[in-house]
Design a protein around this motif. Sequence first.
Motif: not given
Length: 189
Positions: A22-25, A27-48
């Motif tokens: 459960l802890e590994a899953a 952590a993996a979900n948090e890592f994926d969420a952080q990557n998705e958040l970073a990608a979304a923030q980068a895309e948002l900055a590009t769009l702005k």
Amino acid sequence: MSDNQQPEQNQNLTGAPSPEELEAAQAANEFDAQNELAAAQAELATLKAKNTELADSYLRAKAETENARRRADEEVGKARKFALESFAESLLPVADSLEAGLAIQNVTPEQIREGSEATLKQLKAALERNKVIAIDPEAGSKFDPTRHQAISMVPSDQEANTVVNVLQKGYLIAERVLRPALVTVSAPK
């Protein structure tokens, strides 16, 4: 217990994942969420940035259009002003001739006629220079409702709807009817 019923190493008897899994899953979900958040923030900055660039381009184009419209309006105003000025300037010699003729005392009818003819010639030349052309149809020519105005229909030996007599010349200005010629037209037989 037989080999088929032996639980897997990391699972309890109920089949639920272990806390480590459960802890590994998580952590993996948090890592994926952080990557998705970073990608979304980068895309948002590009769009702005793109939005800011497009807004700037729009404002520049709008200002350029307004400036072009203003310049065109000014040019039309100047063209009208100077066209009128040119026309008035070409009529000044005609006015001068008329004033000079009226200033002369003891004039003979022949001199009045000569002066009037010369002044009329000046006036016609001034009108032609400014693209004012007479509409003076010949007798027997076809009636043209776009350039002629029929005052009456008269019996005639000519074909129907032909000009019999011109009562008053018409005028065109730059191919546009300023005043139609007043004519009498032959009636149908």
